[in-house]
Design an enzyme around this catalytic site. Structure first.
Site, PDB file in Angstrom:
ATOM      1  N   ARG A 106      -7.838  -0.967  -5.965  1.00 22.24           N
ATOM      2  CA  ARG A 106      -8.160  -2.341  -5.535  1.00 22.24           C
ATOM      3  C   ARG A 106      -9.351  -2.891  -6.310  1.00 22.24           C
ATOM      4  O   ARG A 106      -9.393  -4.078  -6.669  1.00 22.24           O
ATOM      5  CB  ARG A 106      -8.436  -2.354  -4.025  1.00 22.24           C
ATOM      6  CG  ARG A 106      -7.154  -2.234  -3.246  1.00 22.24           C
ATOM      7  CD  ARG A 106      -7.296  -1.512  -1.919  1.00 22.24           C
ATOM      8  NE  ARG A 106      -5.994  -0.939  -1.600  1.00 22.24           N
ATOM      9  CZ  ARG A 106      -5.037  -1.592  -0.967  1.00 22.24           C
ATOM     10  NH1 ARG A 106      -5.248  -2.808  -0.509  1.00 22.24           N
ATOM     11  NH2 ARG A 106      -3.859  -1.032  -0.765  1.00 22.24           N
ATOM     12  N   ASP A 161       0.838  -1.199   0.000  1.00 21.13           N
ATOM     13  CA  ASP A 161       0.000   0.000   0.000  1.00 21.13           C
ATOM     14  C   ASP A 161       0.873   1.249   0.000  1.00 21.13           C
ATOM     15  O   ASP A 161       1.630   1.488   0.942  1.00 21.13           O
ATOM     16  CB  ASP A 161      -0.904  -0.016   1.246  1.00 21.13           C
ATOM     17  CG  ASP A 161      -2.041   0.987   1.135  1.00 21.13           C
ATOM     18  OD1 ASP A 161      -2.032   1.807   0.194  1.00 21.13           O
ATOM     19  OD2 ASP A 161      -2.941   0.950   1.994  1.00 21.13           O
ATOM     20  N   ASP A 162       0.775   2.035  -1.061  1.00 11.72           N
ATOM     21  CA  ASP A 162       1.514   3.294  -1.182  1.00 11.72           C
ATOM     22  C   ASP A 162       3.031   3.102  -1.329  1.00 11.72           C
ATOM     23  O   ASP A 162       3.800   4.023  -1.036  1.00 11.72           O
ATOM     24  CB  ASP A 162       1.250   4.246   0.006  1.00 11.72           C
ATOM     25  CG  ASP A 162      -0.182   4.738   0.090  1.00 11.72           C
ATOM     26  OD1 ASP A 162      -1.020   4.280  -0.707  1.00 11.72           O
ATOM     27  OD2 ASP A 162      -0.460   5.591   0.957  1.00 11.72           O
ATOM     28  N   HIS A 215     -10.756  -2.423   1.895  1.00  7.42           N
ATOM     29  CA  HIS A 215     -11.093  -1.083   1.384  1.00  7.42           C
ATOM     30  C   HIS A 215     -12.030  -1.097   0.182  1.00  7.42           C
ATOM     31  O   HIS A 215     -11.967  -0.220  -0.685  1.00  7.42           O
ATOM     32  CB  HIS A 215      -9.819  -0.280   1.071  1.00  7.42           C
ATOM     33  CG  HIS A 215      -9.982   1.178   1.415  1.00  7.42           C
ATOM     34  ND1 HIS A 215      -9.005   2.120   1.242  1.00  7.42           N
ATOM     35  CD2 HIS A 215     -11.067   1.844   1.910  1.00  7.42           C
ATOM     36  CE1 HIS A 215      -9.456   3.301   1.616  1.00  7.42           C
ATOM     37  NE2 HIS A 215     -10.703   3.157   2.023  1.00  7.42           N
ATOM     38  N   SER A 239      -8.304   1.844   5.287  1.00  4.57           N
ATOM     39  CA  SER A 239      -6.930   2.308   5.505  1.00  4.57           C
ATOM     40  C   SER A 239      -6.621   2.460   6.987  1.00  4.57           C
ATOM     41  O   SER A 239      -7.506   2.742   7.804  1.00  4.57           O
ATOM     42  CB  SER A 239      -6.707   3.658   4.817  1.00  4.57           C
ATOM     43  OG  SER A 239      -6.810   3.508   3.431  1.00  4.57           O
ATOM     44  N   HIS A 248       1.579   2.247   4.125  1.00  7.02           N
ATOM     45  CA  HIS A 248       0.672   3.398   4.178  1.00  7.02           C
ATOM     46  C   HIS A 248       0.855   4.084   5.534  1.00  7.02           C
ATOM     47  O   HIS A 248       0.924   3.414   6.568  1.00  7.02           O
ATOM     48  CB  HIS A 248      -0.755   2.868   4.016  1.00  7.02           C
ATOM     49  CG  HIS A 248      -1.834   3.889   3.883  1.00  7.02           C
ATOM     50  ND1 HIS A 248      -2.238   4.676   4.940  1.00  7.02           N
ATOM     51  CD2 HIS A 248      -2.612   4.245   2.824  1.00  7.02           C
ATOM     52  CE1 HIS A 248      -3.230   5.465   4.521  1.00  7.02           C
ATOM     53  NE2 HIS A 248      -3.472   5.227   3.254  1.00  7.02           N
ATOM     54  N   LYS A 290       1.381   9.572  -5.101  1.00  6.51           N
ATOM     55  CA  LYS A 290       0.004   9.161  -4.818  1.00  6.51           C
ATOM     56  C   LYS A 290      -1.017  10.270  -5.104  1.00  6.51           C
ATOM     57  O   LYS A 290      -0.822  11.416  -4.717  1.00  6.51           O
ATOM     58  CB  LYS A 290      -0.094   8.779  -3.340  1.00  6.51           C
ATOM     59  CG  LYS A 290      -1.496   8.427  -2.869  1.00  6.51           C
ATOM     60  CD  LYS A 290      -1.491   8.033  -1.407  1.00  6.51           C
ATOM     61  CE  LYS A 290      -2.871   7.571  -0.969  1.00  6.51           C
ATOM     62  NZ  LYS A 290      -2.894   6.992   0.371  1.00  6.51           N
ATOM     63  N   LYS A 311      -5.531  -5.521   3.948  1.00  3.84           N
ATOM     64  CA  LYS A 311      -6.409  -4.368   3.745  1.00  3.84           C
ATOM     65  C   LYS A 311      -7.415  -4.655   2.627  1.00  3.84           C
ATOM     66  O   LYS A 311      -7.038  -5.084   1.543  1.00  3.84           O
ATOM     67  CB  LYS A 311      -5.557  -3.159   3.381  1.00  3.84           C
ATOM     68  CG  LYS A 311      -6.376  -1.946   2.957  1.00  3.84           C
ATOM     69  CD  LYS A 311      -5.470  -0.739   2.800  1.00  3.84           C
ATOM     70  CE  LYS A 311      -6.181   0.403   2.116  1.00  3.84           C
ATOM     71  NZ  LYS A 311      -5.348   1.613   2.047  1.00  3.84           N
ATOM     72  N   CYS A 335      -6.222   4.261  -3.121  1.00  2.00           N
ATOM     73  CA  CYS A 335      -6.474   2.880  -2.694  1.00  2.00           C
ATOM     74  C   CYS A 335      -7.730   2.216  -3.250  1.00  2.00           C
ATOM     75  O   CYS A 335      -7.656   1.177  -3.902  1.00  2.00           O
ATOM     76  CB  CYS A 335      -6.539   2.830  -1.175  1.00  2.00           C
ATOM     77  SG  CYS A 335      -5.057   3.428  -0.371  1.00  2.00           S
ATOM     78  N   ASP A 391      -0.489  -0.607  -4.799  1.00  4.87           N
ATOM     79  CA  ASP A 391      -1.774  -0.060  -5.270  1.00  4.87           C
ATOM     80  C   ASP A 391      -1.683   1.339  -5.864  1.00  4.87           C
ATOM     81  O   ASP A 391      -2.523   1.748  -6.651  1.00  4.87           O
ATOM     82  CB  ASP A 391      -2.805  -0.071  -4.132  1.00  4.87           C
ATOM     83  CG  ASP A 391      -2.476   0.917  -3.012  1.00  4.87           C
ATOM     84  OD1 ASP A 391      -1.282   1.251  -2.815  1.00  4.87           O
ATOM     85  OD2 ASP A 391      -3.409   1.352  -2.314  1.00  4.87           O
ATOM     86  N   ASN A 392      -0.689   2.105  -5.428  1.00  6.64           N
ATOM     87  CA  ASN A 392      -0.509   3.471  -5.955  1.00  6.64           C
ATOM     88  C   ASN A 392       0.849   3.982  -5.495  1.00  6.64           C
ATOM     89  O   ASN A 392       1.528   3.335  -4.691  1.00  6.64           O
ATOM     90  CB  ASN A 392      -1.644   4.414  -5.521  1.00  6.64           C
ATOM     91  CG  ASN A 392      -1.863   4.444  -4.018  1.00  6.64           C
ATOM     92  OD1 ASN A 392      -2.859   3.924  -3.537  1.00  6.64           O
ATOM     93  ND2 ASN A 392      -0.936   5.028  -3.272  1.00  6.64           N
TER      94      ASN A 392
HETATM   95 MG    MG Z   1      -2.750   3.095  -1.325  1.00 10.63          MG
END
Ligand code: MG
Length: 479
Positions: free
Chosen positions: A82, A38-39, A137, A160, A232, A305, A135, A78, A284-285
């Site tokens: 996803r 994540d991130d 989300h 998150s 994240h 992001k 996660k 996010c 994811d980003n």
């Molecule tokens: Mg993310």
């Protein structure tokens, strides 16, 4: 039915069922493990050039498999990202993207529509055991949690880790914040087993769950979606990793994820499942740049992001399947949406034929039998098409900064900006004037794409209220 049979019997049954239908023989069907950070930024792994974050396990995974240089998440935040990974569709098609809120919140009442077909549903129908760990989300209420979308089991945080903050002196979120400032519940299936999880233990516990799932299903095909909560912000790591990295807290957190991936690859080898398991590692980003040293790095890519520059959506992407995947650095284009189509193809599952699927089958590139068919990538910010890449050129119709104070201003470019990502992966030099034919081709592709996008009910806006300003200031820029 097939999932409760021993693998060999299930394999025979599926081979029989598959005769004449083009379905891959079950004995050859790989297990699938998708590890989703994540991130995590494009520049945050050793094998992508980070000088001080040590990722020996992921670097080895890259050396034994493939490391892709031009692989994209389908959104820069996010929730939509996803939704796209699990459905193989741009988030605009499922109603899972919005300007406000950009992602599902703790008060959101909706989630990924049940009419969407997820990778878990497709693989479950083909006899795979399925688990989501980490996660989610994509809907916090019980009817939208992973077991409503094809997963047999779920263990993790529903949204998150910065959501559900209870108390925190000073600016959000301080360096090395206290775990008890956050109340994200830890959920097993649909039950909150801990009303406020201790985030320091999340990576460790997710890994232990993943290991138990693989051990339990070693004799049948399985799909594990391991979506880490980290890195994240707010950042947490377990005791063993405190102060381990030269890159500080952020580095500690990434190094724990590296260790986690290594444990999973070791287990697959130990169980002799390495030759029949496809493992993918991506994010994811892009990095959350507004947190300074607590955010990651997009390396040489522009921004991070939240935006449609390369740093927002181009991700590290590793593919590992010893004996099947041809080790290489792949400089072709791919996307998280392609994991949907590719895994369905490799696993002998059924690709939905009643809806637009944006993912393509990149297995020729993975197996060394051909090239990735992806030539084009669409870059949305919320519901608006901001940019399109076709071949090596990327045109920006609109631009806006990454998450942060500048993000309220949108620039509309006339003519659009054009970057040659081959010569200029950092998107610094506008070449629109010298390559009008490339720009015209992308404008045509964009217009055609927009005609094919059907308006659907928005899921993120349902029940959303905010006292923060959401209007966007659009500035026209003539070039
Ligand atoms: Mg993310």
């Amino acid at each position: 039915m097939l999932s409760i049979l021993p693998r060999t019997i299930a394999a025979s049954a599926v081979i029989l069922l598959g005769i004449g239908t083009g379905i891959a023989a079950a004995a050859d069907r790989p297990n699938v493990v998708i590890i989703f950070a994540d991130d995590l930024g494009y520049g945050d792994l050793g094998c992508y050039g980070h000088p001080t974050i040590a990722t020996p396990r992921l670097d080895r995974m890259a050396a034994e498999g493939q490391r892709w240089t031009d692989f994209y998440a389908a959104a820069s935040v996010c929730t939509p990202s996803r939704a796209a990974l699990l459905t193989g569709r741009l988030p605009i098609r499922s109603g899972m993207c919005a300007e406000a809120p950009r992602v599902l919140t703790t008060s959101s009442t909706a989630g990924l529509p049940h009419a969407e077909i997820t990778l878990a549903e497709a693989l479950k129908d083909a006899g795979y055991a399925t688990a989501c760990i980490g996660k989610w989300h994509l809907g916090r209420t019980p009817e939208f949690l992973p077991r409503s979308q094809g997963f047999d089991e779920y263990f993790g945080l529903p949204y998150s880790n910065d959501m559900g903050r209870v108390r925190e002196p000073g600016k959000f979120p301080g360096l090395d914040p206290r775990a008890d400032y956050y109340t994200g519940p830890l959920i097993r299936n649909e039950t909150a087993i801990e009303p406020a999880s201790d985030q320091r233990l999340l990576t460790k516990r997710y890994t232990a769950e993943a290991i138990r799932f693989i051990e339990r299903h070693r004799n049948e095909p399985f799909f594990l979606y391991l979506a880490h909560t980290m890195p994240h912000v707010p950042l947490f790591r377990s005791e063993k990793f405190v102060g381990q990295s030269r890159r500080g807290l952020y580095g500690d957190v990434v190094e724990e994820i590296d260790d986690s991936a290594g444990q999973i690859l070791d287990l697959l080898r130990r169980l002799k499942l390495d030759a029949k398991t496809l493992v993918v590692f991506t994010s994811d980003n892009g990095p959350w740049l507004s947190f300074g040293a607590n955010g990651g790095s997009a390396g040489l890519l522009r921004e991070g992001k939240g935006c449609s520059f390369e740093g927002g959506m181009r991700e590290p992407a590793l593919f590992w399947w010893p004996g099947a995947i041809k080790p290489a650095v792949v400089r072709e284009m791919g996307s998280t949406m392609d994991l949907f189509t590719t895994c369905i193809k490799l696993c002998g599952a059924k690709l939905p034929d009643d809806r637009q699927i944006d993912g393509v089958d990149i297995s020729p590139a993975l197996l060394g039998t051909g090239e990735s068919p992806r030539q084009t990538m669409f870059f949305y910010r919320a519901k608006k098409l901001y940019a399109v890449r076709h071949g090596k050129y990327k045109a920006h119709f609109f631009t806006r900064a990454a998450y942060g104070s500048e993000a309220r201003t949108e620039y509309e470019h006339e003519p659009p900006l054009l970057f040659d990502l081959g010569c200029d992966p950092s998107e610094k030099y506008n070449v629109a004037a010298s390559h009008p034919e490339a720009l015209a081709e992308i404008e045509k592709i964009a217009a055609e794409h927009k005609r094919g996008v059907v308006a659907v009910e928005n899921q993120l806006e349902k029940g959303y209220k905010s006292d923060k300003p959401t209007e966007v200031n659009t500035v026209k820029v003539k070039h």
